[in-house]
Motif scaffolding. Structure first.
Motif, PDB file in Angstrom:
ATOM      1  N   GLU A  30       0.797  -1.298   0.119  1.00  0.00           N
ATOM      2  CA  GLU A  30       0.007   0.096   0.126  1.00  0.00           C
ATOM      3  C   GLU A  30       0.824   1.184   0.051  1.00  0.00           C
ATOM      4  N   HIS A  31       1.938   1.284   0.908  1.00  0.00           N
ATOM      5  CA  HIS A  31       2.732   2.542   0.802  1.00  0.00           C
ATOM      6  C   HIS A  31       4.012   2.468  -0.051  1.00  0.00           C
ATOM      7  N   SER A  32       4.697   1.280  -0.080  1.00  0.00           N
ATOM      8  CA  SER A  32       5.946   1.262  -0.678  1.00  0.00           C
ATOM      9  C   SER A  32       5.529   1.288  -2.618  1.00  0.00           C
ATOM     10  N   LYS A  33       4.507   1.031  -2.710  1.00  0.00           N
ATOM     11  CA  LYS A  33       4.194   1.050  -4.526  1.00  0.00           C
ATOM     12  C   LYS A  33       3.902   2.701  -4.814  1.00  0.00           C
ATOM     13  N   ARG A  34       3.565   3.388  -3.883  1.00  0.00           N
ATOM     14  CA  ARG A  34       3.559   4.782  -3.838  1.00  0.00           C
ATOM     15  C   ARG A  34       4.608   5.659  -3.981  1.00  0.00           C
ATOM     16  N   THR A  35       5.590   5.087  -3.205  1.00  0.00           N
ATOM     17  CA  THR A  35       6.795   5.831  -3.204  1.00  0.00           C
ATOM     18  C   THR A  35       7.873   5.381  -4.178  1.00  0.00           C
ATOM     19  N   HIS A  36       8.437   6.435  -4.981  1.00  0.00           N
ATOM     20  CA  HIS A  36       9.555   6.092  -6.141  1.00  0.00           C
ATOM     21  C   HIS A  36      10.640   5.578  -5.450  1.00  0.00           C
ATOM     22  N   PRO A  37      10.984   4.351  -6.147  1.00  0.00           N
ATOM     23  CA  PRO A  37      12.025   3.622  -5.576  1.00  0.00           C
ATOM     24  C   PRO A  37      13.411   4.233  -5.540  1.00  0.00           C
ATOM     25  N   PHE A  38      13.640   5.299  -6.376  1.00  0.00           N
ATOM     26  CA  PHE A  38      15.008   5.800  -6.329  1.00  0.00           C
ATOM     27  C   PHE A  38      14.980   7.192  -5.569  1.00  0.00           C
ATOM     28  N   VAL A  39      14.245   7.498  -4.712  1.00  0.00           N
ATOM     29  CA  VAL A  39      14.045   8.630  -3.970  1.00  0.00           C
ATOM     30  C   VAL A  39      15.265   8.361  -2.935  1.00  0.00           C
ATOM     31  N   THR A  40      15.470   7.480  -2.447  1.00  0.00           N
ATOM     32  CA  THR A  40      16.398   7.580  -1.358  1.00  0.00           C
ATOM     33  C   THR A  40      17.443   6.363  -1.770  1.00  0.00           C
ATOM     34  N   MET A  41      18.739   6.490  -2.094  1.00  0.00           N
ATOM     35  CA  MET A  41      19.616   5.479  -2.178  1.00  0.00           C
ATOM     36  C   MET A  41      20.969   5.865  -1.345  1.00  0.00           C
ATOM     37  N   PRO A  42      21.046   5.645  -0.243  1.00  0.00           N
ATOM     38  CA  PRO A  42      22.328   6.107   0.466  1.00  0.00           C
ATOM     39  C   PRO A  42      23.725   5.557  -0.048  1.00  0.00           C
ATOM     40  N   PHE A  43      23.717   4.364  -0.607  1.00  0.00           N
ATOM     41  CA  PHE A  43      24.667   3.583  -1.191  1.00  0.00           C
ATOM     42  C   PHE A  43      25.096   3.828  -2.682  1.00  0.00           C
ATOM     43  N   PHE A  45      23.893   3.078  -6.806  1.00  0.00           N
ATOM     44  CA  PHE A  45      23.402   2.101  -7.598  1.00  0.00           C
ATOM     45  C   PHE A  45      24.003   1.728  -8.636  1.00  0.00           C
ATOM     46  N   GLY A  46      23.669   0.345  -8.938  1.00  0.00           N
ATOM     47  CA  GLY A  46      24.532  -0.016 -10.251  1.00  0.00           C
ATOM     48  C   GLY A  46      26.015  -0.320 -10.034  1.00  0.00           C
ATOM     49  N   PRO A  47      26.772  -0.196 -11.119  1.00  0.00           N
ATOM     50  CA  PRO A  47      28.271  -0.640 -11.047  1.00  0.00           C
ATOM     51  C   PRO A  47      28.923   0.363  -9.948  1.00  0.00           C
ATOM     52  N   ARG A  48      28.528   1.546  -9.745  1.00  0.00           N
ATOM     53  CA  ARG A  48      29.325   2.502  -8.931  1.00  0.00           C
ATOM     54  C   ARG A  48      28.685   2.546  -7.350  1.00  0.00           C
ATOM     55  N   MET A  49      27.959   1.504  -6.982  1.00  0.00           N
ATOM     56  CA  MET A  49      27.388   1.151  -5.615  1.00  0.00           C
ATOM     57  C   MET A  49      28.696   1.234  -4.396  1.00  0.00           C
ATOM     58  N   CYS A  50      28.384   1.615  -3.516  1.00  0.00           N
ATOM     59  CA  CYS A  50      29.343   1.603  -2.623  1.00  0.00           C
ATOM     60  C   CYS A  50      29.733  -0.056  -2.302  1.00  0.00           C
ATOM     61  N   LEU A  51      30.953  -0.161  -2.200  1.00  0.00           N
ATOM     62  CA  LEU A  51      31.337  -1.559  -1.907  1.00  0.00           C
ATOM     63  C   LEU A  51      31.397  -2.067  -0.407  1.00  0.00           C
ATOM     64  N   GLY A  52      31.104  -1.146   0.627  1.00  0.00           N
ATOM     65  CA  GLY A  52      30.857  -1.505   1.934  1.00  0.00           C
ATOM     66  C   GLY A  52      29.636  -1.687   2.203  1.00  0.00           C
ATOM     67  N   ARG A  53      28.530  -1.486   1.294  1.00  0.00           N
ATOM     68  CA  ARG A  53      27.417  -1.396   1.470  1.00  0.00           C
ATOM     69  C   ARG A  53      26.706  -2.667   2.508  1.00  0.00           C
ATOM     70  N   ARG A  54      26.917  -3.648   1.958  1.00  0.00           N
ATOM     71  CA  ARG A  54      26.431  -5.107   2.658  1.00  0.00           C
ATOM     72  C   ARG A  54      27.176  -5.052   4.236  1.00  0.00           C
ATOM     73  N   PHE A  55      28.219  -4.720   4.285  1.00  0.00           N
ATOM     74  CA  PHE A  55      28.947  -4.702   5.620  1.00  0.00           C
ATOM     75  C   PHE A  55      28.273  -3.505   6.546  1.00  0.00           C
ATOM     76  N   ALA A  56      28.015  -2.557   5.914  1.00  0.00           N
ATOM     77  CA  ALA A  56      27.184  -1.609   6.630  1.00  0.00           C
ATOM     78  C   ALA A  56      25.958  -2.002   7.228  1.00  0.00           C
ATOM     79  N   GLU A  57      25.335  -2.422   6.260  1.00  0.00           N
ATOM     80  CA  GLU A  57      23.910  -3.115   6.679  1.00  0.00           C
ATOM     81  C   GLU A  57      23.749  -4.183   7.626  1.00  0.00           C
ATOM     82  N   LEU A  58      24.900  -5.029   7.485  1.00  0.00           N
ATOM     83  CA  LEU A  58      24.990  -6.114   8.423  1.00  0.00           C
ATOM     84  C   LEU A  58      25.320  -5.596   9.857  1.00  0.00           C
ATOM     85  N   GLU A  59      26.145  -4.669   9.928  1.00  0.00           N
ATOM     86  CA  GLU A  59      26.284  -3.836  11.156  1.00  0.00           C
ATOM     87  C   GLU A  59      25.134  -3.272  11.886  1.00  0.00           C
ATOM     88  N   ILE A  60      24.524  -2.728  10.839  1.00  0.00           N
ATOM     89  CA  ILE A  60      23.294  -1.775  11.462  1.00  0.00           C
ATOM     90  C   ILE A  60      22.275  -3.072  11.950  1.00  0.00           C
TER      91      ILE A  60
END
Length: 101
Positions: A30-43, A45-60
């Motif tokens: 109901e909510h997630s389909k109404r919000t544009h998926p690329f509004v927030t991307m802290p790490f 997207f694509g080939p230039r995505m942050c290499l530490g993303r998985r590590f940071a998310e795991l720690e959080i």
């Protein structure tokens, strides 16, 4: 930051002024389909995505899991923010943490 500006525009994030954390959950269509998926991307997207993303998310996830497992967390106050490079709380963060024992 352009992401802060985008997340406050109604065309990308309906009801932007309201606190609706469910809007970021994929399990809440109901909510997630109404919000544009690329509004927030802290790490990024694509080939230039942050290499530490998985590590940071795991720690959080590990930290939040430990806190929720050991405490009942409450916050019953209004939170005020200031927008600089990021949104920074200007009011004291008055979390109430009750030990689960």
């Amino acid at each position: 930051m352009p992401l802060l500006m985008l997340s406050n525009l109604e065309q990308y994030c309906p009801e932007a002024e309201k606190f609706i954390p469910e809007r970021w959950l994929k399990t809440e269509p109901e909510h997630s389909k109404r919000t544009h998926p690329f509004v927030t991307m802290p790490f990024g997207f694509g080939p230039r995505m942050c290499l530490g993303r998985r590590f940071a998310e795991l720690e959080i996830e590990t930290l939040v899991t430990k806190i929720i497992r050991n405490f009942i967390v409450e916050y019953n106050h209004e939170m005020k923010f200031e927008s600089k490079l990021l949104r920074i709380p200007v009011s004291p963060l008055k979390f109430k943490m009750i030990d689960r024992e």
